[in-house]
Design an enzyme around this catalytic site. Structure first.
Site, PDB file in Angstrom:
ATOM      1  N   CYS A 129       4.332  12.993 -13.133  1.00 22.74           N
ATOM      2  CA  CYS A 129       5.545  12.225 -13.502  1.00 22.74           C
ATOM      3  C   CYS A 129       5.529  10.831 -12.871  1.00 22.74           C
ATOM      4  CB  CYS A 129       6.809  12.928 -13.061  1.00 22.74           C
ATOM      5  SG  CYS A 129       6.937  14.626 -13.597  1.00 22.74           S
ATOM      6  N   HIS A 140       0.817  -1.219   0.000  1.00 26.87           N
ATOM      7  CA  HIS A 140       0.000   0.000   0.000  1.00 26.87           C
ATOM      8  C   HIS A 140       0.853   1.273   0.000  1.00 26.87           C
ATOM      9  CE1 HIS A 140      -3.780  -2.255   1.694  1.00 26.87           C
ATOM     10  NE2 HIS A 140      -3.556  -2.497   0.420  1.00 26.87           N
TER      11      HIS A 140
HETATM   12  P1  OAD Z   1      -7.612  -2.613  10.468  1.00 30.40           P
HETATM   13  O1  OAD Z   1      -7.652  -1.432  11.368  1.00 30.40           O
HETATM   14  O2  OAD Z   1      -8.766  -2.846   9.571  1.00 30.40           O
HETATM   15  O3  OAD Z   1      -7.418  -3.926  11.355  1.00 30.40           O
HETATM   16  C1  OAD Z   1      -6.444  -4.016  12.354  1.00 30.40           C
HETATM   17  C2  OAD Z   1      -6.447  -5.423  12.921  1.00 30.40           C
HETATM   18  O4  OAD Z   1      -5.400  -5.501  13.869  1.00 30.40           O
HETATM   19  C3  OAD Z   1      -7.747  -5.802  13.653  1.00 30.40           C
HETATM   20  O5  OAD Z   1      -8.183  -7.046  13.144  1.00 30.40           O
HETATM   21  C4  OAD Z   1      -7.304  -5.943  15.114  1.00 30.40           C
HETATM   22  O6  OAD Z   1      -7.965  -7.011  15.776  1.00 30.40           O
HETATM   23  C5  OAD Z   1      -5.825  -6.257  14.978  1.00 30.40           C
HETATM   24  N1  OAD Z   1      -4.994  -5.859  16.120  1.00 30.40           N
HETATM   25  C6  OAD Z   1      -5.208  -4.850  17.012  1.00 30.40           C
HETATM   26  N2  OAD Z   1      -4.222  -4.808  17.926  1.00 30.40           N
HETATM   27  C7  OAD Z   1      -3.356  -5.807  17.608  1.00 30.40           C
HETATM   28  C8  OAD Z   1      -2.134  -6.279  18.177  1.00 30.40           C
HETATM   29  N3  OAD Z   1      -1.601  -5.714  19.243  1.00 30.40           N
HETATM   30  N4  OAD Z   1      -1.524  -7.333  17.582  1.00 30.40           N
HETATM   31  C9  OAD Z   1      -2.055  -7.921  16.479  1.00 30.40           C
HETATM   32  N5  OAD Z   1      -3.205  -7.518  15.911  1.00 30.40           N
HETATM   33  C10 OAD Z   1      -3.847  -6.477  16.456  1.00 30.40           C
HETATM   34  O7  OAD Z   1      -6.245  -2.505   9.652  1.00 30.40           O
HETATM   35  P2  OAD Z   1      -5.799  -3.255   8.319  1.00 30.40           P
HETATM   36  O8  OAD Z   1      -6.484  -4.578   8.212  1.00 30.40           O
HETATM   37  O9  OAD Z   1      -4.333  -3.219   8.262  1.00 30.40           O
HETATM   38  O10 OAD Z   1      -5.224   0.824   3.468  1.00 30.40           O
HETATM   39  O11 OAD Z   1      -6.395  -2.298   7.222  1.00 30.40           O
HETATM   40  C11 OAD Z   1      -6.177  -2.633   5.878  1.00 30.40           C
HETATM   41  C12 OAD Z   1      -6.054  -1.395   5.038  1.00 30.40           C
HETATM   42  O12 OAD Z   1      -7.194  -0.555   5.255  1.00 30.40           O
HETATM   43  C13 OAD Z   1      -4.891  -0.503   5.404  1.00 30.40           C
HETATM   44  O13 OAD Z   1      -3.683  -0.903   4.815  1.00 30.40           O
HETATM   45  C14 OAD Z   1      -5.322   0.832   4.901  1.00 30.40           C
HETATM   46  C15 OAD Z   1      -6.774   0.822   5.319  1.00 30.40           C
HETATM   47  O14 OAD Z   1      -7.603   1.535   4.579  1.00 30.40           O
HETATM   48  C16 OAD Z   1      -4.767   1.907   2.855  1.00 30.40           C
HETATM   49  O15 OAD Z   1      -4.384   2.903   3.420  1.00 30.40           O
HETATM   50  C17 OAD Z   1      -4.794   1.756   1.382  1.00 30.40           C
END
Ligand code: OAD
Length: 238
Positions: free
Chosen positions: A126, A115
């Protein structure tokens, strides 16, 4: 868990791995989008409509990420890579959805930011990314030295295609284990990698404090935080 000499590990991380470094997740309480709808900040349309607002948002994220430190989860993944890469650097591949730089600061090497990267920007015309740690919190906004167009964060926004999907699929094809850490399983195509792995009989493991949306596709769900679970997940003694 034991790793055999044939094992090739593909790791996918999400915002959860950086949560214990103090960086808010997107969808949890206190998540980054609370107060700001995703569509307000993370789309090309939002940038076109109000680039100053989008830049102030990403400048705040740069500010937070600079002061965060890698945690025991990031460090554990770097140690697992070091162990596997002794024989063959290709035995470990880390694909992160995160735009922070905590994996590289922890020592991970075979790393891909699907991402994009918080500390890179690019000209909207560019299109070439370059390192950029500046904060753009007030006018004037940055423009390209060559063509004068606006500079944008080198982040994959909603509606855009993640970086190097072909490389990601090729790595997944060779993997014997898919380890997914700290992602809600709600943003595709990242959330679909486990379905592909499942079809090709790759072992699939999820680590996080709660079940992700795509939990039905995992062989093992290990409920716990990244720092609690990753340091002892694999037996690295042999
Ligand atoms: P989310 O905020 O959707 O999910 C975070 C996950 O981390 C949840 O399932 C939590 O249960 C888990 N979590 C919380 N604390 C934790 C810990 N200490 N150890 C392990 N896990 C933990 O974030 P993402 O799934 O990363 O995209 O979101 C995906 C994408 O959505 C991101 O990359 C971003 C966003 O829009 C872009 O910016 C393009």
């Amino acid at each position: 868990m034991r790793l055999t000499p044939q094992d090739r590990l593909f790791v996918l991380t999400g915002a959860g791995i950086s949560a214990e470094s103090g960086l808010a997740t997107f969808r949890g309480s206190g998540g980054l989008w609370n107060g700001h709808r995703v569509e307000e900040v993370a789309t090309p349309e939002a940038f076109q409509a109000d680039p100053a607002f989008v830049w102030s948002f990403y400048s705040a994220r740069r500010r937070n990420a600079v002061t965060a430190e890698p945690n025991a989860g990031h460090l554990a993944l770097a140690r697992i890579e070091e162990h596997l890469a002794k024989e063959d650097p290709d035995r470990f591949y880390l694909c992160t959805q995160n735009v922070d730089d905590l994996h590289e600061r922890a020592g991970s090497r075979n790393l891909h930011h699907m991402h994009g990267s918080l500390f890179q920007s690019r000209c909207v015309r560019c299109d070439k990314p370059f390192p950029d740690r500046a904060l753009y919190e007030a006018a004037p906004l940055p423009t390209c030295k060559d063509c004068g167009a606006l500079i944008r964060p080198h982040i994959v926004w909603f509606g855009e295609i993640p970086l190097d999907m072909d490389g990601i699929y090729a790595q997944l094809d060779r993997a014997t284990i898919l380890l997914v850490v700290g992602t809600s399983g709600s943003v595709y195509p990242a959330a679909g990698l486990v379905h592909i792995a499942r079809q090709q009989s790759t072992r699939t493991i999820y680590v996080g404090p709660e079940e992700p949306s795509n939990s039905f596709s995992f062989d093992h769900i290990l409920l716990g935080t990244a720092t609690q679970t990753l340091p002892t997940l694999f037996d690295l003694s042999s």
